[in-house]
Write a protein that holds these residues in place. Structure first.
Motif, PDB file in Angstrom:
ATOM      1  N   ILE A 226      -1.912  -2.221   0.730  1.00  0.00           N
ATOM      2  CA  ILE A 226      -0.748  -1.826   1.528  1.00  0.00           C
ATOM      3  C   ILE A 226      -0.026  -3.055   2.068  1.00  0.00           C
ATOM      4  O   ILE A 226       1.215  -3.115   2.067  1.00  0.00           O
ATOM      5  CB  ILE A 226      -1.193  -0.881   2.659  1.00  0.00           C
ATOM      6  N   CYS A 230       3.940  -3.924   1.322  1.00  0.00           N
ATOM      7  CA  CYS A 230       4.923  -4.148   2.383  1.00  0.00           C
ATOM      8  C   CYS A 230       5.536  -5.542   2.281  1.00  0.00           C
ATOM      9  O   CYS A 230       6.756  -5.716   2.478  1.00  0.00           O
ATOM     10  CB  CYS A 230       4.270  -3.951   3.750  1.00  0.00           C
ATOM     11  N   ILE A 248      10.349  -0.154   7.938  1.00  0.00           N
ATOM     12  CA  ILE A 248       9.582   0.812   7.148  1.00  0.00           C
ATOM     13  C   ILE A 248       9.713   2.163   7.836  1.00  0.00           C
ATOM     14  O   ILE A 248       9.541   2.263   9.055  1.00  0.00           O
ATOM     15  CB  ILE A 248       8.094   0.430   7.087  1.00  0.00           C
ATOM     16  N   ALA A 250       8.114   5.957   7.971  1.00  0.00           N
ATOM     17  CA  ALA A 250       6.908   6.666   7.550  1.00  0.00           C
ATOM     18  C   ALA A 250       6.542   7.734   8.575  1.00  0.00           C
ATOM     19  O   ALA A 250       6.943   7.649   9.743  1.00  0.00           O
ATOM     20  CB  ALA A 250       5.745   5.685   7.384  1.00  0.00           C
ATOM     21  N   ILE A 254       0.804   8.032   8.808  1.00  0.00           N
ATOM     22  CA  ILE A 254       0.617   6.968   7.817  1.00  0.00           C
ATOM     23  C   ILE A 254      -0.527   6.066   8.267  1.00  0.00           C
ATOM     24  O   ILE A 254      -0.791   5.914   9.465  1.00  0.00           O
ATOM     25  CB  ILE A 254       1.919   6.143   7.654  1.00  0.00           C
ATOM     26  N   PHE A 258      -0.252   0.091   7.662  1.00  0.00           N
ATOM     27  CA  PHE A 258       1.198  -0.129   7.730  1.00  0.00           C
ATOM     28  C   PHE A 258       1.589  -0.729   9.080  1.00  0.00           C
ATOM     29  O   PHE A 258       2.513  -1.535   9.164  1.00  0.00           O
ATOM     30  CB  PHE A 258       1.951   1.172   7.463  1.00  0.00           C
ATOM     31  N   LEU A 269       8.299  -0.784  12.133  1.00  0.00           N
ATOM     32  CA  LEU A 269       7.781   0.478  11.610  1.00  0.00           C
ATOM     33  C   LEU A 269       8.404   1.639  12.374  1.00  0.00           C
ATOM     34  O   LEU A 269       8.157   1.823  13.569  1.00  0.00           O
ATOM     35  CB  LEU A 269       6.255   0.508  11.732  1.00  0.00           C
ATOM     36  N   ALA A 298       7.458   5.244   3.139  1.00  0.00           N
ATOM     37  CA  ALA A 298       6.055   5.396   2.740  1.00  0.00           C
ATOM     38  C   ALA A 298       5.531   6.769   3.141  1.00  0.00           C
ATOM     39  O   ALA A 298       5.949   7.344   4.146  1.00  0.00           O
ATOM     40  CB  ALA A 298       5.193   4.300   3.367  1.00  0.00           C
ATOM     41  N   HIS A 327       6.656   3.977  -1.379  1.00  0.00           N
ATOM     42  CA  HIS A 327       5.237   3.747  -1.623  1.00  0.00           C
ATOM     43  C   HIS A 327       4.446   5.027  -1.390  1.00  0.00           C
ATOM     44  O   HIS A 327       4.535   5.640  -0.323  1.00  0.00           O
ATOM     45  CB  HIS A 327       4.698   2.656  -0.700  1.00  0.00           C
ATOM     46  N   ASP A 329       0.861   6.216  -0.783  1.00  0.00           N
ATOM     47  CA  ASP A 329      -0.460   5.700  -0.413  1.00  0.00           C
ATOM     48  C   ASP A 329      -1.529   6.700  -0.846  1.00  0.00           C
ATOM     49  O   ASP A 329      -1.758   7.712  -0.184  1.00  0.00           O
ATOM     50  CB  ASP A 329      -0.519   5.458   1.096  1.00  0.00           C
TER      51      ASP A 329
END
Length: 573
Positions: A226, A230, A248, A250, A254, A258, A269, A298, A327, A329
């Motif tokens: 991860i 990133c 990011i 998410a 998540i 992250f 984030l 993500a 992404h 995961d």
């Protein structure tokens, strides 16, 4: 109060407004106005700090305040204000330091109690002055291994040990020993390790339905995979779009990796709330969180807390429309979900899985751990990309180092070739047939445990988990779900405690498919619920107390030093 000088160029409405305001406040003591102004300044700073530290938008800040209540919001702001006053900050820090030390001592004591007497007899804080017989040490280490395995081989741990079969462990140990000195950094010395790593990546791309343009690298685990993803999207955003403050987007579920990536790489984030009933994130909310600085969206398949598969196909489509990286995961379910999908149609797996891999338009990278449901030795993961160009942003190259031109694919330089060799060996050994067999047993067990939990009126399963993780919470406000976890611990179970919402989860593995384990868990769970309801005071310490504290403290950042005390204890000799 004295009047305010007015400029002749001011609009008449502003002149009238300021005059009225001055008249209204003329009888207010100046000290009150100063105090109020200082308080509102602190409120503004606290609000900004909260939004900045957790990367919340103003809209989410308001939603957060509404959700926790205005009383809790006021308490949070009050703590922020208190921390800005030196003498109060000193007192708060002293209390926190005391709690940190208590946590460290408690952890060290509990972990040391798990050791047998030989561990205390063989304690080395300095290098021994003389050699020790390898035969003697092997005998000692075998005993320690047997003692340690007794803590997990009954199938009472959530996750952690994903296969546990003795035959497989012996096989992987032999393979690792054959390549224990190898290092993929030197392909000219270890050509077979290089060959095996390339084939592992190729097999995984095939499992996740990638095309001939897809590529990837091996990493040391899900967190590194991860982090690498990133880092790649950060550098891509900077290179192609001159984005200097990358973001990011998410769901709140998540993985913490992250958060770590954002912290390490100077990224922001943006977390989007989930629906606490379904466990799913709202696609429109995710879409609204996207800004011109978004370099990555993500999502998880499944997420760690609740085992819910995020709406990856819909989210990836949004990313594709805006030329943003996406992404998926799959670290937790990586080598389980693809085989669960092939089992569709059987009576215990009759719910179709959402698309989570390269078949979804817009998915540009996937992380998958082989050391979980791939059953490789620990330290084995893979990060896959939809194109070599994207993978290149992951690499590090130094052309001016005096030691020569240096290039490496991952965060590490030297890596353990034994891990890569054992990963290749287990994947070829298991084959599709082997993975299907184990996946069938795990999913059958997970569905049975889920049905058993749903029969307990005091508990409810969160959302619709389709994989191996089942999260459940209390339906009774007066029953502490963490107390239930503590009661299970008395029976030898190690379940995971989670928050937001407060719940527990069990991650089913091959060990849980042993005869009688499923029935034992459900029986012990029912008894734990009963004990917790009848004697709530007995289950108010340990984890229950820690998470209770986390929910009662207005500013949860106060617990950060306590968490660091836990980490300190990991390396205490």
């Amino acid at each position: 109060m004295g009047g305010t000088a007015m400029s002749s160029s001011q609009p008449r409405w502003l002149t009238l407004y300021l005059t009225a305001a001055n008249d209204a406040l003329s009888t207010t003591p100046p000290v009150n106005l100063i105090a109020f102004g200082s308080f509102m300044t602190c409120v503004s700073i606290a609000t900004y700090q909260h939004g900045h530290s957790t990367t919340l938008s103003f809209r989410r800040m308001v939603k957060w305040s509404y959700r926790i209540g205005y009383k809790a919001t006021f308490e949070y702001i009050s703590v922020k204000v208190a921390k800005s006053i030196p003498w109060m900050r000193t007192r708060i820090d002293a209390d926190i330091q005391k709690e940190k030390e208590n946590t460290r001592i408690q952890c060290e004591t509990e972990w040391n109690d798990l050791l047998d007497p030989s561990a205390h007899e063989h304690k080395h804080l300095r290098l021994p002055p003389k050699k020790t017989s390898s035969t003697e040490l092997l005998e000692l280490l075998k005993n320690w291994s047997v003692s340690e395995s007794s803590l997990w081989d009954k199938g009472q741990a959530s996750g952690a040990i994903y296969h546990g079969g003795t035959d497989l462990i012996d096989y992987l140990s032999q393979v690792y020993g054959l390549f224990c000195v190898s290092n993929p950094m030197h392909p000219e010395l270890f050509p077979y390790v290089r060959k095996m790593e390339g084939e592992v990546v190729s097999m995984l791309i095939n499992i996740f339905n990638g095309n001939s343009n897809c590529c990837g690298t091996i990493s040391s685990g899900g967190t590194e995979s991860i982090l690498l993803a990133c880092k790649s999207y950060r550098d891509r955003g900077r290179d192609l779009y001159n984005i200097t403050t990358p973001e990011i987007v998410a769901p709140t579920t998540i993985h913490a990796a992250f958060h770590k990536a954002a912290h390490y790489f100077g990224m922001k984030l943006i977390l989007v709330d989930i629906d606490e009933q379904s466990g799913l994130v709202n696609v429109d909310d995710m879409k609204r969180a996207i800004t011109r600085n978004t370099v990555l969206i993500a999502a998880s398949a499944p997420n760690y807390p609740h085992g819910i598969i995020d709406p990856i196909e819909e989210l990836a489509s949004i990313a594709s429309e805006r030329n943003i990286g996406f992404h998926s995961d799959c670290c937790l379910g990586g080598l389980l979900l693809p085989f669960v999908e092939k089992l569709h149609g059987l009576d215990y797996s009759n719910i179709p899985l959402p698309v989570f891999d390269f078949r979804a338009k817009g998915v540009t990278s996937i992380s998958a751990d082989m050391h979980k449901y791939g059953y490789a030795t620990k330290g084995s993961s893979c990060i896959m990309y939809s194109s070599p160009e994207l993978r290149h942003y992951q690499y590090f190259v130094s052309l001016s180092w005096s030691g020569g031109i240096y290039a490496s694919p991952t965060l590490a330089g030297s890596r353990a070739g034994g891990v890569s060799a054992s990963t290749w060996a287990v994947m070829v050994h298991m084959g599709e047939e082997g993975y299907l067999e184990v996946s069938e047993r795990i999913i059958r067990t997970a569905r049975a445990i889920r049905r058993g939990i749903e029969l307990l009126p005091e508990l409810e399963v969160i959302g619709n988990p389709l994989s191996s993780v089942i999260a459940f919470r209390s339906t009774i406000p007066t029953m502490n779900i963490y107390g239930v976890g503590q009661a299970l611990g008395e029976k030898g179970w190690h379940v995971n405690s989670l928050q937001h919402p407060s719940c527990l989860h069990l991650c089913c593995t091959n060990l849980h498919t042993k005869v009688g384990v499923e029935e034992q868990f459900l029986g012990d769970l029912g008894n734990a619920v009963k004990a917790c309801r009848e004697h709530p005071e007995k289950y108010a310490s340990g984890t229950a107390a820690i998470y209770g504290m986390a929910h009662s403290i207005p500013d949860v950042s106060l617990l950060e030093p306590v968490a660091k005390g836990f980490v300190d204890a990991l390396f205490a000799a």
